[in-house]
Design a protein around this motif. Structure first.
Motif, PDB file in Angstrom:
ATOM      1  N   LEU A 108       0.827  -1.201   0.000  1.00  0.00           N
ATOM      2  CA  LEU A 108       0.000   0.000   0.000  1.00  0.00           C
ATOM      3  C   LEU A 108       0.863   1.253   0.000  1.00  0.00           C
ATOM      4  O   LEU A 108       0.592   2.213  -0.739  1.00  0.00           O
ATOM      5  CB  LEU A 108      -0.928  -0.016   1.222  1.00  0.00           C
ATOM      6  CG  LEU A 108      -1.956   1.116   1.338  1.00  0.00           C
ATOM      7  CD1 LEU A 108      -2.893   1.115   0.137  1.00  0.00           C
ATOM      8  CD2 LEU A 108      -2.749   0.991   2.636  1.00  0.00           C
ATOM      9  N   GLY A 109       1.922   1.249   0.817  1.00  0.00           N
ATOM     10  CA  GLY A 109       2.812   2.400   0.848  1.00  0.00           C
ATOM     11  C   GLY A 109       3.517   2.608  -0.478  1.00  0.00           C
ATOM     12  O   GLY A 109       3.616   3.741  -0.982  1.00  0.00           O
ATOM     13  N   PHE A 122       4.456   6.877   5.044  1.00  0.00           N
ATOM     14  CA  PHE A 122       4.926   7.049   6.414  1.00  0.00           C
ATOM     15  C   PHE A 122       3.963   6.422   7.425  1.00  0.00           C
ATOM     16  O   PHE A 122       4.383   5.882   8.448  1.00  0.00           O
ATOM     17  CB  PHE A 122       5.121   8.539   6.716  1.00  0.00           C
ATOM     18  CG  PHE A 122       6.120   9.190   5.813  1.00  0.00           C
ATOM     19  CD1 PHE A 122       7.474   8.989   6.004  1.00  0.00           C
ATOM     20  CD2 PHE A 122       5.714   9.988   4.753  1.00  0.00           C
ATOM     21  CE1 PHE A 122       8.407   9.576   5.173  1.00  0.00           C
ATOM     22  CE2 PHE A 122       6.638  10.582   3.911  1.00  0.00           C
ATOM     23  CZ  PHE A 122       7.991  10.382   4.118  1.00  0.00           C
ATOM     24  N   TYR A 123       2.682   6.465   7.135  1.00  0.00           N
ATOM     25  CA  TYR A 123       1.696   5.849   8.020  1.00  0.00           C
ATOM     26  C   TYR A 123       1.828   4.327   8.038  1.00  0.00           C
ATOM     27  O   TYR A 123       1.828   3.703   9.097  1.00  0.00           O
ATOM     28  CB  TYR A 123       0.277   6.229   7.597  1.00  0.00           C
ATOM     29  CG  TYR A 123      -0.120   7.643   7.947  1.00  0.00           C
ATOM     30  CD1 TYR A 123      -0.591   7.968   9.220  1.00  0.00           C
ATOM     31  CD2 TYR A 123      -0.028   8.669   7.009  1.00  0.00           C
ATOM     32  CE1 TYR A 123      -0.958   9.256   9.546  1.00  0.00           C
ATOM     33  CE2 TYR A 123      -0.394   9.974   7.327  1.00  0.00           C
ATOM     34  CZ  TYR A 123      -0.853  10.256   8.601  1.00  0.00           C
ATOM     35  OH  TYR A 123      -1.212  11.540   8.924  1.00  0.00           O
ATOM     36  N   VAL A 124       1.942   3.727   6.831  1.00  0.00           N
ATOM     37  CA  VAL A 124       1.980   2.259   6.791  1.00  0.00           C
ATOM     38  C   VAL A 124       3.279   1.723   7.390  1.00  0.00           C
ATOM     39  O   VAL A 124       3.286   0.655   8.018  1.00  0.00           O
ATOM     40  CB  VAL A 124       1.791   1.721   5.350  1.00  0.00           C
ATOM     41  CG1 VAL A 124       0.462   2.163   4.784  1.00  0.00           C
ATOM     42  CG2 VAL A 124       2.924   2.119   4.435  1.00  0.00           C
ATOM     43  N   GLU A 129       6.298  -1.566  11.249  1.00  0.00           N
ATOM     44  CA  GLU A 129       7.401  -1.742  12.197  1.00  0.00           C
ATOM     45  C   GLU A 129       6.951  -2.501  13.440  1.00  0.00           C
ATOM     46  O   GLU A 129       7.714  -3.293  13.998  1.00  0.00           O
ATOM     47  CB  GLU A 129       7.977  -0.378  12.599  1.00  0.00           C
ATOM     48  CG  GLU A 129       8.879   0.251  11.555  1.00  0.00           C
ATOM     49  CD  GLU A 129      10.112  -0.603  11.295  1.00  0.00           C
ATOM     50  OE1 GLU A 129      10.855  -0.885  12.259  1.00  0.00           O
ATOM     51  OE2 GLU A 129      10.331  -0.992  10.135  1.00  0.00           O
ATOM     52  N   LEU A 130       5.728  -2.283  13.878  1.00  0.00           N
ATOM     53  CA  LEU A 130       5.212  -3.003  15.043  1.00  0.00           C
ATOM     54  C   LEU A 130       5.116  -4.504  14.743  1.00  0.00           C
ATOM     55  O   LEU A 130       5.415  -5.334  15.605  1.00  0.00           O
ATOM     56  CB  LEU A 130       3.828  -2.462  15.428  1.00  0.00           C
ATOM     57  CG  LEU A 130       3.773  -0.985  15.835  1.00  0.00           C
ATOM     58  CD1 LEU A 130       2.327  -0.567  16.100  1.00  0.00           C
ATOM     59  CD2 LEU A 130       4.633  -0.711  17.066  1.00  0.00           C
ATOM     60  N   LYS A 177      -8.884   2.707   9.687  1.00  0.00           N
ATOM     61  CA  LYS A 177     -10.083   3.468   9.342  1.00  0.00           C
ATOM     62  C   LYS A 177      -9.816   4.968   9.270  1.00  0.00           C
ATOM     63  O   LYS A 177     -10.195   5.636   8.302  1.00  0.00           O
ATOM     64  CB  LYS A 177     -11.180   3.182  10.385  1.00  0.00           C
ATOM     65  CG  LYS A 177     -12.470   3.947  10.141  1.00  0.00           C
ATOM     66  CD  LYS A 177     -13.507   3.617  11.212  1.00  0.00           C
ATOM     67  CE  LYS A 177     -14.788   4.401  10.989  1.00  0.00           C
ATOM     68  NZ  LYS A 177     -15.802   4.106  12.028  1.00  0.00           N
ATOM     69  N   ASN A 178      -9.152   5.502  10.285  1.00  0.00           N
ATOM     70  CA  ASN A 178      -9.015   6.954  10.395  1.00  0.00           C
ATOM     71  C   ASN A 178      -7.867   7.520   9.575  1.00  0.00           C
ATOM     72  O   ASN A 178      -7.922   8.694   9.173  1.00  0.00           O
ATOM     73  CB  ASN A 178      -8.829   7.345  11.863  1.00  0.00           C
ATOM     74  CG  ASN A 178     -10.035   7.014  12.712  1.00  0.00           C
ATOM     75  OD1 ASN A 178     -11.172   7.134  12.260  1.00  0.00           O
ATOM     76  ND2 ASN A 178      -9.811   6.558  13.931  1.00  0.00           N
ATOM     77  N   ASP A 179      -6.824   6.728   9.360  1.00  0.00           N
ATOM     78  CA  ASP A 179      -5.678   7.238   8.613  1.00  0.00           C
ATOM     79  C   ASP A 179      -5.699   6.759   7.159  1.00  0.00           C
ATOM     80  O   ASP A 179      -5.714   7.553   6.235  1.00  0.00           O
ATOM     81  CB  ASP A 179      -4.366   6.800   9.280  1.00  0.00           C
ATOM     82  CG  ASP A 179      -4.186   7.469  10.639  1.00  0.00           C
ATOM     83  OD1 ASP A 179      -4.841   8.488  10.886  1.00  0.00           O
ATOM     84  OD2 ASP A 179      -3.404   6.952  11.457  1.00  0.00           O
TER      85      ASP A 179
END
Length: 385
Positions: A108-109, A122-124, A129-130, A177-179
């Motif tokens: 997706l990124g 940057f969000y994905v 990383e988690l 959902k939000n990002d």
């Protein structure tokens, strides 16, 4: 005009070369040229013991190492008729669903970068990383993870594993959902770049043999976890997202929905994760249970012996496939009774899916080709093998 796209073009997702015949900005003919990453992995597998080959599976679809481990190990287990302990079975489901999310996030990124949506990357990466932290705690590696073993797991799940997974499961849905959905799926420019682009009809998808999100985006509700369940998937509650138009937007939407379903499966697996053995009790194939090992040195010696010398499975042939992040990933093994496969063959989803590229791009605009390739997501290590 004849134009070469690749093999080093930044938007071809690896060393893929495409020969384009253009009439102005219209793609008249498209020919993929593959093989730049060919390493002869199948032939290597025929010269290694069954255990020694496992790390090489990580390097095929290197974005979904655990899925490759699982497909190969389950094929060998099917050949041996080896029963895997419940703890290992549930852990495999849990980890491969997290691997599916990690693979989809990286796609997706990268796809966002392909069509100019830079912020999404940057969000994905923040969430991915988690997941890599979880994989590292299990296997000591973040990319070529190599954690599944013939008969179960290489070692037991680490202390704190359940909390790590639980924290991610509780965190990810809101961020998805939000990002992701608000930032990307609802973006007008993204929709203009993806809706009605690279359409693959249901009939063409079936005829070309594509699988995974490619097939489901074209309206075919086919998922091996449902049609030919393995690892107890028939006992898990989840849905199979299916697209309507078979375009780039549907391929994006299907994978966004798949991540939601993977979280749903992972939560069920975490809730039912049992105790007990993490490896089958056959000492000819696996390490013996911990209580039967006198010392750590004896354990290491035994492990080295079964890996290097291998075991002798029954004569026969077997095929097993799983629903990997990119589609049907299968292994075909022919055994002649020796400690190495007589024949080993991959069924890689990216290789099969790639042949749909011409169907989706010919007659369309050159400017749409990058979005079509990005949504197809060919991992060239798997294509070339």
């Amino acid at each position: 005009m004849i134009l070469n796209m690749g093999p080093q073009h930044p938007s071809t997702h690896g060393v893929l070369r495409i020969i384009l015949e253009l009439d102005g900005e219209t793609v008249v003919k498209l020919t993929p040229v593959i093989g730049y990453l060919h390493r002869g992995v199948e032939k290597l597998g025929e010269n290694l013991t069954y255990h020694q080959f496992i790390p090489l599976t990580d390097r095929e679809d290197y974005l979904a190492a655990l899925s490759n481990n699982l497909a190969y190990c389950m094929t060998v287990e099917k050949l041996l008729e080896l029963e895997v302990p419940p703890r290992a079975m549930v852990a495999r489901v849990l980890l491969t669903e997290l691997q599916r999310i990690a693979a989809h996030l990286l796609w997706l990124g990268a796809f966002g970068l392909d069509i100019g949506a830079m912020s999404l990357f940057f969000y994905v990466m923040r969430e991915r990383e988690l997941l890599l932290d979880i994989f590292e705690s299990c296997a000591g590696a973040r990319l070529t993870i190599n954690y599944f073993e013939i008969g179960g797991l290489r070692k037991d799940l680490p202390d704190g594993f359940e909390k790590q997974v639980s924290d991610f499961i509780n965190l990810f849905p809101d961020r998805l959902k939000n990002d992701y959905e608000k930032l990307f799926m609802g973006n007008k420019i993204v929709r203009m770049r993806t809706e009605g682009v690279g359409v693959l009809s249901k009939e063409d998808a079936i005829d070309l043999g594509v699988s995974g999100y490619m097939l489901r985006a074209s309206g075919v509700p086919w998922d091996i976890r449902k049609s030919n369940p393995y690892c107890g998937y028939e006992t898990y509650d989840f849905d199979v997202p299916v697209g309507k138009n078979g375009d780039v937007f549907d391929r994006v939407w299907v994978r966004m929905e798949e991540m939601k379903q993977s979280i749903k499966i992972a939560k069920q697996a975490l809730d039912r994760l049992p105790g007990g053995a993490f490896l089958a009790g056959d000492p000819k194939v696996c390490l013996p249970p911990k209580e039967k090992v006198m010392t750590e040195m004896e354990s290491l010696i035994h492990h080295f012996k079964i890996v290097s010398e291998g075991f002798n499975p029954p004569v026969g042939e077997v095929y097993h496939s799983i629903e990997a992040p990119r589609g049907e990933l299968g292994f075909y093994i022919v055994s002649d009774g020796s400690n190495k496969p007589y024949r080993l063959k991959f069924r890689p989803p990216c290789f099969v899916n790639l042949q749909a590229l011409a169907k989706m791009a010919e007659g369309k605009l050159l400017g749409d080709l990058v979005a079509v390739i990005g949504a197809l997501e060919p991992v060239m290590g798997e294509v070339d093998r």
